[in-house]
Write an enzyme that holds these catalytic residues in place. Sequence first.
Site, PDB file in Angstrom:
ATOM      1  N   TYR A  47     -12.468  -2.308  -2.024  1.00 52.13           N
ATOM      2  CA  TYR A  47     -12.887  -2.290  -0.623  1.00 52.13           C
ATOM      3  C   TYR A  47     -14.407  -2.339  -0.464  1.00 52.13           C
ATOM      4  O   TYR A  47     -14.919  -1.970   0.587  1.00 52.13           O
ATOM      5  CB  TYR A  47     -12.321  -1.040   0.062  1.00 52.13           C
ATOM      6  CG  TYR A  47     -10.856  -1.167   0.439  1.00 52.13           C
ATOM      7  CD1 TYR A  47     -10.385  -2.282   1.143  1.00 52.13           C
ATOM      8  CD2 TYR A  47      -9.941  -0.169   0.125  1.00 52.13           C
ATOM      9  CE1 TYR A  47      -9.047  -2.395   1.496  1.00 52.13           C
ATOM     10  CE2 TYR A  47      -8.601  -0.279   0.488  1.00 52.13           C
ATOM     11  CZ  TYR A  47      -8.171  -1.401   1.174  1.00 52.13           C
ATOM     12  OH  TYR A  47      -6.846  -1.512   1.542  1.00 52.13           O
ATOM     13  N   THR A 103      -4.501  -8.129  10.898  1.00 52.37           N
ATOM     14  CA  THR A 103      -4.859  -6.805  10.360  1.00 52.37           C
ATOM     15  C   THR A 103      -4.380  -5.681  11.275  1.00 52.37           C
ATOM     16  O   THR A 103      -3.861  -4.664  10.805  1.00 52.37           O
ATOM     17  CB  THR A 103      -6.390  -6.708  10.180  1.00 52.37           C
ATOM     18  OG1 THR A 103      -6.790  -7.732   9.271  1.00 52.37           O
ATOM     19  CG2 THR A 103      -6.800  -5.358   9.626  1.00 52.37           C
ATOM     20  N   HIS A 140      -1.796  -5.535   1.828  1.00 51.14           N
ATOM     21  CA  HIS A 140      -3.065  -6.262   1.752  1.00 51.14           C
ATOM     22  C   HIS A 140      -2.790  -7.613   1.111  1.00 51.14           C
ATOM     23  O   HIS A 140      -1.959  -7.708   0.206  1.00 51.14           O
ATOM     24  CB  HIS A 140      -4.069  -5.483   0.891  1.00 51.14           C
ATOM     25  CG  HIS A 140      -5.255  -6.313   0.483  1.00 51.14           C
ATOM     26  ND1 HIS A 140      -6.365  -6.449   1.283  1.00 51.14           N
ATOM     27  CD2 HIS A 140      -5.476  -7.085  -0.603  1.00 51.14           C
ATOM     28  CE1 HIS A 140      -7.226  -7.275   0.681  1.00 51.14           C
ATOM     29  NE2 HIS A 140      -6.718  -7.666  -0.461  1.00 51.14           N
ATOM     30  N   GLU A 179     -10.094 -10.493  -6.780  1.00 52.10           N
ATOM     31  CA  GLU A 179      -9.109  -9.407  -6.683  1.00 52.10           C
ATOM     32  C   GLU A 179      -8.078  -9.483  -7.823  1.00 52.10           C
ATOM     33  O   GLU A 179      -7.664  -8.449  -8.349  1.00 52.10           O
ATOM     34  CB  GLU A 179      -8.414  -9.441  -5.320  1.00 52.10           C
ATOM     35  CG  GLU A 179      -9.361  -9.028  -4.191  1.00 52.10           C
ATOM     36  CD  GLU A 179      -8.772  -9.148  -2.801  1.00 52.10           C
ATOM     37  OE1 GLU A 179      -9.480  -8.782  -1.842  1.00 52.10           O
ATOM     38  OE2 GLU A 179      -7.619  -9.610  -2.660  1.00 52.10           O
ATOM     39  N   LYS A 232       0.828  -1.200   0.000  1.00 55.90           N
ATOM     40  CA  LYS A 232       0.000   0.000   0.000  1.00 55.90           C
ATOM     41  C   LYS A 232       0.872   1.263   0.000  1.00 55.90           C
ATOM     42  O   LYS A 232       2.108   1.178   0.112  1.00 55.90           O
ATOM     43  CB  LYS A 232      -0.939  -0.070   1.214  1.00 55.90           C
ATOM     44  CG  LYS A 232      -1.870  -1.299   1.151  1.00 55.90           C
ATOM     45  CD  LYS A 232      -3.067  -1.158   2.058  1.00 55.90           C
ATOM     46  CE  LYS A 232      -3.049  -2.134   3.184  1.00 55.90           C
ATOM     47  NZ  LYS A 232      -4.292  -2.100   4.004  1.00 55.90           N
ATOM     48  N   ARG A 252       3.552  -7.190   8.968  1.00 57.85           N
ATOM     49  CA  ARG A 252       2.969  -6.114   9.783  1.00 57.85           C
ATOM     50  C   ARG A 252       3.596  -6.095  11.176  1.00 57.85           C
ATOM     51  O   ARG A 252       3.795  -5.030  11.760  1.00 57.85           O
ATOM     52  CB  ARG A 252       1.456  -6.299   9.872  1.00 57.85           C
ATOM     53  CG  ARG A 252       0.746  -5.965   8.561  1.00 57.85           C
ATOM     54  CD  ARG A 252      -0.695  -6.428   8.616  1.00 57.85           C
ATOM     55  NE  ARG A 252      -1.466  -6.032   7.445  1.00 57.85           N
ATOM     56  CZ  ARG A 252      -2.607  -6.625   7.098  1.00 57.85           C
ATOM     57  NH1 ARG A 252      -3.087  -7.631   7.816  1.00 57.85           N
ATOM     58  NH2 ARG A 252      -3.262  -6.216   6.031  1.00 57.85           N
ATOM     59  N   ARG A 270      -1.037 -14.940   3.788  1.00 57.28           N
ATOM     60  CA  ARG A 270      -1.755 -14.310   4.914  1.00 57.28           C
ATOM     61  C   ARG A 270      -0.975 -14.473   6.216  1.00 57.28           C
ATOM     62  O   ARG A 270      -0.896 -13.556   7.020  1.00 57.28           O
ATOM     63  CB  ARG A 270      -3.146 -14.939   5.080  1.00 57.28           C
ATOM     64  CG  ARG A 270      -4.115 -14.561   3.991  1.00 57.28           C
ATOM     65  CD  ARG A 270      -4.686 -13.181   4.140  1.00 57.28           C
ATOM     66  NE  ARG A 270      -5.588 -13.056   5.268  1.00 57.28           N
ATOM     67  CZ  ARG A 270      -6.342 -11.983   5.477  1.00 57.28           C
ATOM     68  NH1 ARG A 270      -6.294 -10.958   4.641  1.00 57.28           N
ATOM     69  NH2 ARG A 270      -7.136 -11.915   6.526  1.00 57.28           N
ATOM     70  N   ASN A 324      -1.256  -0.298   7.710  1.00 59.68           N
ATOM     71  CA  ASN A 324      -0.726  -1.647   7.974  1.00 59.68           C
ATOM     72  C   ASN A 324       0.015  -2.216   6.769  1.00 59.68           C
ATOM     73  O   ASN A 324       0.194  -3.419   6.648  1.00 59.68           O
ATOM     74  CB  ASN A 324      -1.823  -2.589   8.488  1.00 59.68           C
ATOM     75  CG  ASN A 324      -2.926  -2.816   7.471  1.00 59.68           C
ATOM     76  OD1 ASN A 324      -2.858  -2.325   6.344  1.00 59.68           O
ATOM     77  ND2 ASN A 324      -3.932  -3.571   7.856  1.00 59.68           N
ATOM     78  N   PHE A 363     -14.842   3.636   8.505  1.00 60.67           N
ATOM     79  CA  PHE A 363     -13.519   4.016   7.990  1.00 60.67           C
ATOM     80  C   PHE A 363     -13.411   3.877   6.476  1.00 60.67           C
ATOM     81  O   PHE A 363     -12.334   4.066   5.906  1.00 60.67           O
ATOM     82  CB  PHE A 363     -12.412   3.213   8.679  1.00 60.67           C
ATOM     83  CG  PHE A 363     -12.577   1.703   8.601  1.00 60.67           C
ATOM     84  CD1 PHE A 363     -12.160   0.990   7.485  1.00 60.67           C
ATOM     85  CD2 PHE A 363     -13.144   1.001   9.656  1.00 60.67           C
ATOM     86  CE1 PHE A 363     -12.301  -0.388   7.405  1.00 60.67           C
ATOM     87  CE2 PHE A 363     -13.291  -0.385   9.592  1.00 60.67           C
ATOM     88  CZ  PHE A 363     -12.870  -1.079   8.455  1.00 60.67           C
TER      89      PHE A 363
HETATM   90  P1  CMP Z   1      -6.741  -4.855   4.714  1.00 58.23           P
HETATM   91  O1  CMP Z   1      -6.779  -6.107   5.486  1.00 58.23           O
HETATM   92  O2  CMP Z   1      -5.875  -4.743   3.561  1.00 58.23           O
HETATM   93  O3  CMP Z   1      -8.204  -4.514   4.183  1.00 58.23           O
HETATM   94  C1  CMP Z   1      -9.106  -3.739   4.901  1.00 58.23           C
HETATM   95  C2  CMP Z   1      -8.373  -2.582   5.485  1.00 58.23           C
HETATM   96  O4  CMP Z   1      -9.161  -1.732   6.261  1.00 58.23           O
HETATM   97  C3  CMP Z   1      -7.349  -3.103   6.457  1.00 58.23           C
HETATM   98  O5  CMP Z   1      -6.324  -3.701   5.725  1.00 58.23           O
HETATM   99  C4  CMP Z   1      -6.980  -1.860   7.218  1.00 58.23           C
HETATM  100  O6  CMP Z   1      -5.997  -1.123   6.507  1.00 58.23           O
HETATM  101  C5  CMP Z   1      -8.279  -1.103   7.153  1.00 58.23           C
HETATM  102  N1  CMP Z   1      -8.950  -1.084   8.453  1.00 58.23           N
HETATM  103  C6  CMP Z   1      -9.488  -2.129   9.083  1.00 58.23           C
HETATM  104  N2  CMP Z   1     -10.026  -1.729  10.243  1.00 58.23           N
HETATM  105  C7  CMP Z   1      -9.814  -0.401  10.324  1.00 58.23           C
HETATM  106  C8  CMP Z   1     -10.129   0.592  11.280  1.00 58.23           C
HETATM  107  N3  CMP Z   1     -10.785   0.274  12.396  1.00 58.23           N
HETATM  108  N4  CMP Z   1      -9.752   1.845  11.038  1.00 58.23           N
HETATM  109  C9  CMP Z   1      -9.099   2.156   9.887  1.00 58.23           C
HETATM  110  N5  CMP Z   1      -8.778   1.257   8.935  1.00 58.23           N
HETATM  111  C10 CMP Z   1      -9.123   0.005   9.162  1.00 58.23           C
END
Ligand code: CMP
Length: 154
Positions: free
Chosen positions: A51, A93, A117, A128, A11, A104, A87, A114, A59
Amino acid sequence: MKSQRTLVLIKPDGVQRQLVGRVIARFEDRGLKIVGMRLTAVSRALAEHHYAVHKERPFFASLVDFITSSPVVAIVLEGPNAIPVVRSMVGATKPHESAPGTIRGDFALETAKNLIHASDAEETAAAEIQLWFGDGGLVGYERATDTWILSDEA
Ligand code: CMP
């Protein structure tokens, strides 16, 4: 053993922090094969599609703003059980829940930043990969090292 393909996005934070090479090296070191890779700016339409599952989350807007803010590196990795393998290498996450040794867990502190993805299941991986590489750009090929990394079972 099941050969799978999975989508990884490094990202904007990963690209800006110049971690692209280090992240890709981990996947190469594991033996995963890169079958697609591009640095790309992300349109809002692509971000909203990617997304879509988070559309109702509070968010969502910031997620789209963030991933469209700067280029990402999109990669398709191939290998036995590539989806769960990647993964597990990416980590949880929320970076404070990701184990040290994961991407991460080693490079990120905030959920919204983070770094990476990775597709979470076969269906999402297929969707995807189609979304990010539907216009082509995937290359299947043999590596000289395949025989030392992969078993002969198909
Ligand atoms: P990813 O797993 O790539 O896909 C969904 C993304 O949403 C996740 O990474 C985070 O970057 C983001 N995300 C998930 N939860 C939150 C949150 N509570 N606040 C902000 N971003 C979030």
